[in-house]
Structures are given as C-alpha cells and as structure tokens.
Motif scaffolding. Structure first.
Motif, PDB file in Angstrom:
ATOM      1  N   ASN A  41       1.129 -15.633   6.521  1.00 40.97           N
ATOM      2  CA  ASN A  41       1.107 -14.225   6.155  1.00 40.97           C
ATOM      3  C   ASN A  41       1.082 -13.401   7.430  1.00 40.97           C
ATOM      4  N   GLY A  42       1.751 -12.245   7.371  1.00 43.26           N
ATOM      5  CA  GLY A  42       1.781 -11.393   8.549  1.00 43.26           C
ATOM      6  C   GLY A  42       0.540 -10.540   8.676  1.00 43.26           C
ATOM      7  N   ILE A  43       0.408  -9.548   7.777  1.00 42.37           N
ATOM      8  CA  ILE A  43      -0.690  -8.600   7.827  1.00 42.37           C
ATOM      9  C   ILE A  43      -1.328  -8.523   6.451  1.00 42.37           C
ATOM     10  N   GLY A  44      -2.659  -8.571   6.406  1.00 44.39           N
ATOM     11  CA  GLY A  44      -3.391  -8.413   5.156  1.00 44.39           C
ATOM     12  C   GLY A  44      -4.414  -7.306   5.296  1.00 44.39           C
ATOM     13  N   SER A  45      -4.589  -6.518   4.228  1.00 45.92           N
ATOM     14  CA  SER A  45      -5.569  -5.449   4.268  1.00 45.92           C
ATOM     15  C   SER A  45      -6.224  -5.301   2.912  1.00 45.92           C
ATOM     16  N   GLN A  46      -7.534  -5.078   2.916  1.00 53.09           N
ATOM     17  CA  GLN A  46      -8.292  -4.813   1.701  1.00 53.09           C
ATOM     18  C   GLN A  46      -8.840  -3.387   1.697  1.00 53.09           C
ATOM     19  N   GLY A  47      -8.416  -2.573   2.661  1.00 60.73           N
ATOM     20  CA  GLY A  47      -8.865  -1.193   2.741  1.00 60.73           C
ATOM     21  C   GLY A  47      -7.694  -0.281   3.006  1.00 60.73           C
ATOM     22  N   SER A  48      -7.903   0.752   3.785  1.00 59.91           N
ATOM     23  CA  SER A  48      -6.796   1.625   4.159  1.00 59.91           C
ATOM     24  C   SER A  48      -6.084   1.015   5.364  1.00 59.91           C
ATOM     25  N   ALA A  49      -4.776   1.262   5.445  1.00 58.48           N
ATOM     26  CA  ALA A  49      -4.007   0.697   6.555  1.00 58.48           C
ATOM     27  C   ALA A  49      -2.892   1.648   6.952  1.00 58.48           C
ATOM     28  N   THR A  50      -2.610   1.667   8.236  1.00 59.99           N
ATOM     29  CA  THR A  50      -1.442   2.358   8.775  1.00 59.99           C
ATOM     30  C   THR A  50      -0.654   1.315   9.561  1.00 59.99           C
ATOM     31  N   ILE A  51       0.551   1.012   9.083  1.00 58.63           N
ATOM     32  CA  ILE A  51       1.377  -0.039   9.678  1.00 58.63           C
ATOM     33  C   ILE A  51       2.717   0.605  10.021  1.00 58.63           C
ATOM     34  N   VAL A  52       2.924   0.931  11.312  1.00 51.64           N
ATOM     35  CA  VAL A  52       4.095   1.718  11.688  1.00 51.64           C
ATOM     36  C   VAL A  52       4.780   1.139  12.924  1.00 51.64           C
ATOM     37  N   ASN A  53       6.116   1.188  12.886  1.00 52.09           N
ATOM     38  CA  ASN A  53       6.975   0.870  14.039  1.00 52.09           C
ATOM     39  C   ASN A  53       6.762  -0.540  14.582  1.00 52.09           C
ATOM     40  N   ASN A  54       6.659  -1.509  13.671  1.00 52.28           N
ATOM     41  CA  ASN A  54       6.476  -2.902  14.070  1.00 52.28           C
ATOM     42  C   ASN A  54       7.695  -3.742  13.713  1.00 52.28           C
ATOM     43  N   THR A  55       7.786  -4.905  14.335  1.00 52.33           N
ATOM     44  CA  THR A  55       8.706  -5.953  13.907  1.00 52.33           C
ATOM     45  C   THR A  55       7.859  -7.037  13.254  1.00 52.33           C
ATOM     46  N   ILE A  56       8.115  -7.285  11.957  1.00 46.97           N
ATOM     47  CA  ILE A  56       7.320  -8.250  11.196  1.00 46.97           C
ATOM     48  C   ILE A  56       8.313  -9.251  10.622  1.00 46.97           C
ATOM     49  N   ALA A  57       8.217 -10.513  11.047  1.00 43.76           N
ATOM     50  CA  ALA A  57       9.302 -11.441  10.734  1.00 43.76           C
ATOM     51  C   ALA A  57       8.824 -12.866  10.530  1.00 43.76           C
ATOM     52  N   ARG A  58       9.586 -13.606   9.714  1.00 43.17           N
ATOM     53  CA  ARG A  58       9.512 -15.060   9.584  1.00 43.17           C
ATOM     54  C   ARG A  58       8.161 -15.566   9.103  1.00 43.17           C
ATOM     55  N   HIS A  59       7.697 -15.061   7.988  1.00 42.45           N
ATOM     56  CA  HIS A  59       6.430 -15.518   7.422  1.00 42.45           C
ATOM     57  C   HIS A  59       6.666 -16.406   6.222  1.00 42.45           C
ATOM     58  N   GLY A  60       5.756 -17.350   6.019  1.00 40.13           N
ATOM     59  CA  GLY A  60       5.940 -18.349   4.983  1.00 40.13           C
ATOM     60  C   GLY A  60       5.587 -17.882   3.591  1.00 40.13           C
ATOM     61  N   PHE A  61       4.779 -16.793   3.474  1.00 42.64           N
ATOM     62  CA  PHE A  61       4.456 -16.266   2.150  1.00 42.64           C
ATOM     63  C   PHE A  61       4.826 -14.791   2.059  1.00 42.64           C
ATOM     64  N   SER A  62       4.134 -13.914   2.780  1.00 48.45           N
ATOM     65  CA  SER A  62       4.523 -12.506   2.752  1.00 48.45           C
ATOM     66  C   SER A  62       4.304 -11.866   4.120  1.00 48.45           C
ATOM     67  N   ALA A  63       5.080 -10.822   4.374  1.00 45.79           N
ATOM     68  CA  ALA A  63       4.927 -10.095   5.629  1.00 45.79           C
ATOM     69  C   ALA A  63       3.685  -9.207   5.592  1.00 45.79           C
ATOM     70  N   ILE A  64       3.494  -8.487   4.464  1.00 45.60           N
ATOM     71  CA  ILE A  64       2.333  -7.600   4.307  1.00 45.60           C
ATOM     72  C   ILE A  64       1.762  -7.800   2.914  1.00 45.60           C
ATOM     73  N   THR A  65       0.463  -8.048   2.817  1.00 46.59           N
ATOM     74  CA  THR A  65      -0.218  -8.169   1.529  1.00 46.59           C
ATOM     75  C   THR A  65      -1.375  -7.190   1.488  1.00 46.59           C
ATOM     76  N   LEU A  66      -1.379  -6.339   0.461  1.00 53.23           N
ATOM     77  CA  LEU A  66      -2.450  -5.374   0.276  1.00 53.23           C
ATOM     78  C   LEU A  66      -3.193  -5.701  -1.006  1.00 53.23           C
ATOM     79  N   ASN A  67      -4.516  -5.831  -0.922  1.00 54.93           N
ATOM     80  CA  ASN A  67      -5.371  -6.050  -2.082  1.00 54.93           C
ATOM     81  C   ASN A  67      -6.420  -4.944  -2.123  1.00 54.93           C
ATOM     82  N   PHE A  68      -6.448  -4.190  -3.211  1.00 52.25           N
ATOM     83  CA  PHE A  68      -7.395  -3.084  -3.368  1.00 52.25           C
ATOM     84  C   PHE A  68      -7.272  -2.067  -2.239  1.00 52.25           C
ATOM     85  N   ALA A  69      -6.105  -1.955  -1.644  1.00 53.07           N
ATOM     86  CA  ALA A  69      -5.912  -1.084  -0.488  1.00 53.07           C
ATOM     87  C   ALA A  69      -5.694   0.363  -0.930  1.00 53.07           C
TER      88      ALA A  69
END
Length: 197
Positions: A41-69
């Motif tokens: 997994n690339g990035i995971g967050s359970q709160g607030s998140a700011t994800i800007v201007n990144n290169t997110i690549a080649r993950h086996g499940f997900s690039a970004i996962t948000l739970n209760f975010a």
C-alpha cells in the motif's frame, strides 16, 4: 512494515519505497512533492489528509486507502497502478476532494479487474467525494460508487476503461460534463445507443 505515525505527520520531498504500507497516519497527514513507490500500500490515513503533487506508483494493493478519513484533499498527483487492486479506496464514511490527478495502469494484464477510485460504505457510514478534473484511463472500472455514497463526478477525462462509472442501483450519481473518449458521449443501450465513449 513502513512508516506509521500514530497522530500527525508531514512528508515533503521524500522518497518512500518497498514497504508493506509506505506511509500510514492515524490523525492527520500531509504528503507533498514526494515519490511513494513499490509497496503493498502506498499511503493510508484514518484522519484528515492532504496528498498533493506526488508520484505514487506500483503498489500491490492500493496507492491510497482512506478509512474514516475527513476533509481529505488529493490533488495534482500522478498515480500509476501496476499489478494492484486499485488506485484510491475511500472506505467507511471517508470524505475526499479528488482533483486534477492522473490515474493510469502500467503493465497489468488483468487491468479490467481493478478500479481507479472505489467509494465504499459500511452500514451507517456515508462516503462522499467530489471528483473533478482528473484523467482516469486503463481500468476495469474508472470510478465505482457503492451504496449510499454521495459522489459528484464532473469535468474529468474518463476513457479507455471497460466501464467509466458504475454504481449500485440505489445511488444517483452526478456524472455530467465528463469526457468519455468520444464526442458522442458514453454508450447507453436506451438513452444513448450511438454513444462511442
């Protein structure tokens, strides 16, 4: 395992690679101008998140996962899926504004089994998203909207997918003013049978 932050974290101009979850935060997270690559997994967050201007690549499940975010902004990223389940998972009542990103599939022979953005609800948790100005191409489903999700999808380029947008029957989705790959609009068996998008 990767980098886990129980409360708040800021990542700027970082390279994080080859972890189970490259970056995971519990309360708030800021990731900008970084390369997040080649984990499960690339990035995971359970709160607030700011994800800007990144290169997110080649993950086996997900690039970004948000739970209760809450109050999450995902903008200006280049997200490439390779042998992955999907690019973004919005789960359990997460709220996100997803704007001006590029989503694509690289070297995935089973790309049609995956999605660009998944909006999924648990009982009594209403996921909501504004999806605006993105390019989503090469997936089985560009955007999948689950039951009771509240999603607005406008001014995106959604093309070259098996399905552009799918939703549960009870969900009304505002998906006007998108580019579906052809000026004739998206194909619909009764409302737009000549659509080539």
């Amino acid at each position: 395992k990767g980098i886990y932050i129980s409360e708040s974290g800021i990542f700027n101009h970082c390279v994080v690679e080859y972890a189970e979850t490259n970056i995971n935060a519990g309360v708030s997270l800021q990731v900008s101008n970084s390369h997040i690559k080649s984990g499960i997994n690339g990035i995971g967050s359970q709160g607030s998140a700011t994800i800007v201007n990144n290169t997110i690549a080649r993950h086996g499940f997900s690039a970004i996962t948000l739970n209760f975010a809450t109050a999450t902004i995902i903008s200006g990223n280049t997200i490439t899926v390779r042998y992955a389940h999907g690019a973004i998972h919005l789960n359990d009542g997460s709220q996100a504004e997803i704007t001006d990103n590029t989503f694509s599939v690289e070297m995935n022979p089973d790309a049609f089994g995956y999605w660009g953005i998944l909006c999924r609800d648990e009982p009594r948790a209403h996921t909501s998203a504004t999806i605006y100005g993105n390019e989503i191409t090469g997936f089985g489903t560009g955007i999948w909207v689950g039951e009771d999700s509240k999603v607005t999808i406008n001014y995106n380029k959604i093309f070259g997918n098996q399905w552009g947008v799918t939703s549960d029957c009870s969900v009304v989705v505002d998906a006007e003013n998108n580019w579906w790959g052809d000026a004739s609009g998206p194909y619909h068996p009764t409302e737009n049978p000549n659509g080539l998008g």
